[in-house]
Design a protein around this motif. Structure first.
Motif, PDB file in Angstrom:
ATOM      1  N   GLY A 271      24.465   5.592 -15.096  1.00 35.37           N
ATOM      2  CA  GLY A 271      24.695   5.630 -16.543  1.00 35.37           C
ATOM      3  C   GLY A 271      23.843   4.598 -17.256  1.00 35.37           C
ATOM      4  O   GLY A 271      23.494   3.565 -16.689  1.00 35.37           O
ATOM      5  N   GLU A 272      23.539   4.920 -18.508  1.00 40.11           N
ATOM      6  CA  GLU A 272      22.590   4.112 -19.274  1.00 40.11           C
ATOM      7  C   GLU A 272      23.286   3.130 -20.219  1.00 40.11           C
ATOM      8  O   GLU A 272      24.434   3.342 -20.615  1.00 40.11           O
ATOM      9  CB  GLU A 272      21.668   5.046 -20.086  1.00 40.11           C
ATOM     10  N   SER A 273      22.574   2.107 -20.613  1.00 40.90           N
ATOM     11  CA  SER A 273      23.062   1.152 -21.611  1.00 40.90           C
ATOM     12  C   SER A 273      22.882   1.744 -23.011  1.00 40.90           C
ATOM     13  O   SER A 273      22.186   2.756 -23.197  1.00 40.90           O
ATOM     14  CB  SER A 273      22.280  -0.147 -21.502  1.00 40.90           C
ATOM     15  N   LEU A 274      23.463   1.063 -23.981  1.00 40.83           N
ATOM     16  CA  LEU A 274      23.308   1.511 -25.367  1.00 40.83           C
ATOM     17  C   LEU A 274      21.840   1.422 -25.802  1.00 40.83           C
ATOM     18  O   LEU A 274      21.327   2.316 -26.481  1.00 40.83           O
ATOM     19  CB  LEU A 274      24.198   0.670 -26.280  1.00 40.83           C
ATOM     20  N   ASP A 275      21.149   0.347 -25.392  1.00 41.60           N
ATOM     21  CA  ASP A 275      19.735   0.207 -25.749  1.00 41.60           C
ATOM     22  C   ASP A 275      18.914   1.373 -25.195  1.00 41.60           C
ATOM     23  O   ASP A 275      18.036   1.912 -25.870  1.00 41.60           O
ATOM     24  CB  ASP A 275      19.162  -1.108 -25.202  1.00 41.60           C
ATOM     25  N   THR A 276      19.208   1.733 -23.949  1.00 39.86           N
ATOM     26  CA  THR A 276      18.472   2.848 -23.333  1.00 39.86           C
ATOM     27  C   THR A 276      18.735   4.143 -24.083  1.00 39.86           C
ATOM     28  O   THR A 276      17.813   4.916 -24.363  1.00 39.86           O
ATOM     29  CB  THR A 276      18.875   2.975 -21.848  1.00 39.86           C
ATOM     30  N   ARG A 277      19.996   4.377 -24.444  1.00 41.31           N
ATOM     31  CA  ARG A 277      20.310   5.598 -25.192  1.00 41.31           C
ATOM     32  C   ARG A 277      19.614   5.588 -26.549  1.00 41.31           C
ATOM     33  O   ARG A 277      19.011   6.583 -26.954  1.00 41.31           O
ATOM     34  CB  ARG A 277      21.830   5.766 -25.363  1.00 41.31           C
ATOM     35  N   ARG A 278      19.685   4.453 -27.237  1.00 41.66           N
ATOM     36  CA  ARG A 278      19.071   4.381 -28.573  1.00 41.66           C
ATOM     37  C   ARG A 278      17.561   4.576 -28.500  1.00 41.66           C
ATOM     38  O   ARG A 278      16.956   5.089 -29.445  1.00 41.66           O
ATOM     39  CB  ARG A 278      19.382   3.038 -29.214  1.00 41.66           C
ATOM     40  N   ALA A 279      16.971   4.155 -27.391  1.00 45.81           N
ATOM     41  CA  ALA A 279      15.521   4.319 -27.230  1.00 45.81           C
ATOM     42  C   ALA A 279      15.153   5.746 -26.826  1.00 45.81           C
ATOM     43  O   ALA A 279      13.963   6.061 -26.667  1.00 45.81           O
ATOM     44  CB  ALA A 279      15.007   3.324 -26.184  1.00 45.81           C
ATOM     45  N   GLY A 280      16.161   6.597 -26.619  1.00 44.27           N
ATOM     46  CA  GLY A 280      15.880   7.987 -26.234  1.00 44.27           C
ATOM     47  C   GLY A 280      15.521   8.135 -24.768  1.00 44.27           C
ATOM     48  O   GLY A 280      14.922   9.131 -24.366  1.00 44.27           O
TER      49      GLY A 280
END
Ligand code: PGA
Length: 250
Positions: free
Chosen positions: A130-139
């Motif tokens: 699973g990804e971090s919030l930063d990773t998700r926000r960066a697409g």
């Protein structure tokens, strides 16, 4: 066509409950859950409560999994626990690569070795990603999850599919009360299934969602076509709320 995938609901207790508390919680849970037809249910107590939990759940269909497993059989690994030790304490499975373990230093190589060692020792392994919030926000969610699944399964083979489960747990949803939407959970779990399908039969593999699952949101998350159950943290500590999530999966 593959057989339908059997749902799995697992409760990750993290660093909660003494052996005595685990015994009481398991007795209550066994009474609430009953026979749990058609689904698999497990609790993941801390190492020190594995034996008590498995004794309290003897005769119930609820399994006991550990929260981690070391890759070596035995040796000079202070503070670690082997797969054989887990089985001896009554565990039938183990989580591997939970984001809280990765944050504490567990590497992709260790995750891969633990998946291999755990399966070889006869455990069911729930490999987490699973990804971090930063990773998700960066697409970058797809790239991140793809990399973690490929790395975690780098020592796995097609024959492992029945002893392997993958849990998609976005870090931003763990313990935050902020759950992924069913659309986000479905999208990521479909990616996990497709990537894992490079190694095992993706249609047979069980993929779970985890991250702030509770009795109110469990049914809609688990209704997603690529979500085969849930890995539940906080809401698994109370037997009644965990039993309600199990009921939502049935
Ligand atoms: P949570 O934890 O349900 O408390 O968000 C899930 C997990 O970490 O497995």
């Amino acid at each position: 066509m593959s057989a339908p995938r059997r749902p799995l609901v697992a409760g990750n207790w993290k660093m909660h409950k003494t052996a005595g508390e685990a015994r009481d919680a398991c007795a209550a849970l066994a009474a609430l859950v009953g026979g749990a037809p058609g689904i698999d249910v497990a609790v993941c107590p801390p190492f020190t409560a594995l034996q008590a939990a498995s004794e309290a759940l003897a005769g119930s269909p609820i399994a006991v999994y550990a929260q981690n497993v070391h890759e070596a059989d035995q040796g000079a690994h202070t503070g670690e626990i082997s797969a054989a030790m887990l089985r001896d304490a009554g565990a039938a499975g183990a989580l591997v690569g939970h984001s809280e373990r990765r944050a504490a230093g567990d590497t992709d190589d260790q995750v891969a070795a633990r998946v291999r060692a755990g399966i070889d020792a006869g455990l069911l392994i729930v490999m987490c990603c699973g990804e971090s919030l930063d990773t998700r926000r960066a697409g970058d969610t797809q790239a991140w999850v793809t990399r973690q699944v490929r790395a975690g399964l780098s020592q796995a083979t097609a024959a492992d599919v029945d002893r392997l489960v993958i849990a998609y747990e976005p870090i931003w949803a763990i313990g935050t009360g902020e759950t992924a939407t069913p659309e986000q959970a479905q999208e990521a779990c479909a990616i996990v299934r497709a990537v894992a399908g490079e190694v095992v039969d993706g249609q047979a593999l069980r993929v779970l969602y985890g991250g702030s699952v509770n009795p109110a949101n469990a049914a809609e998350l688990m209704a997603c076509p690529d979500v085969d159950g849930a890995l539940v943290g906080g809401a698994s500590l109370d037997p009644e709320s965990f039993a309600a999530i199990v009921a939502a999966a049935s």
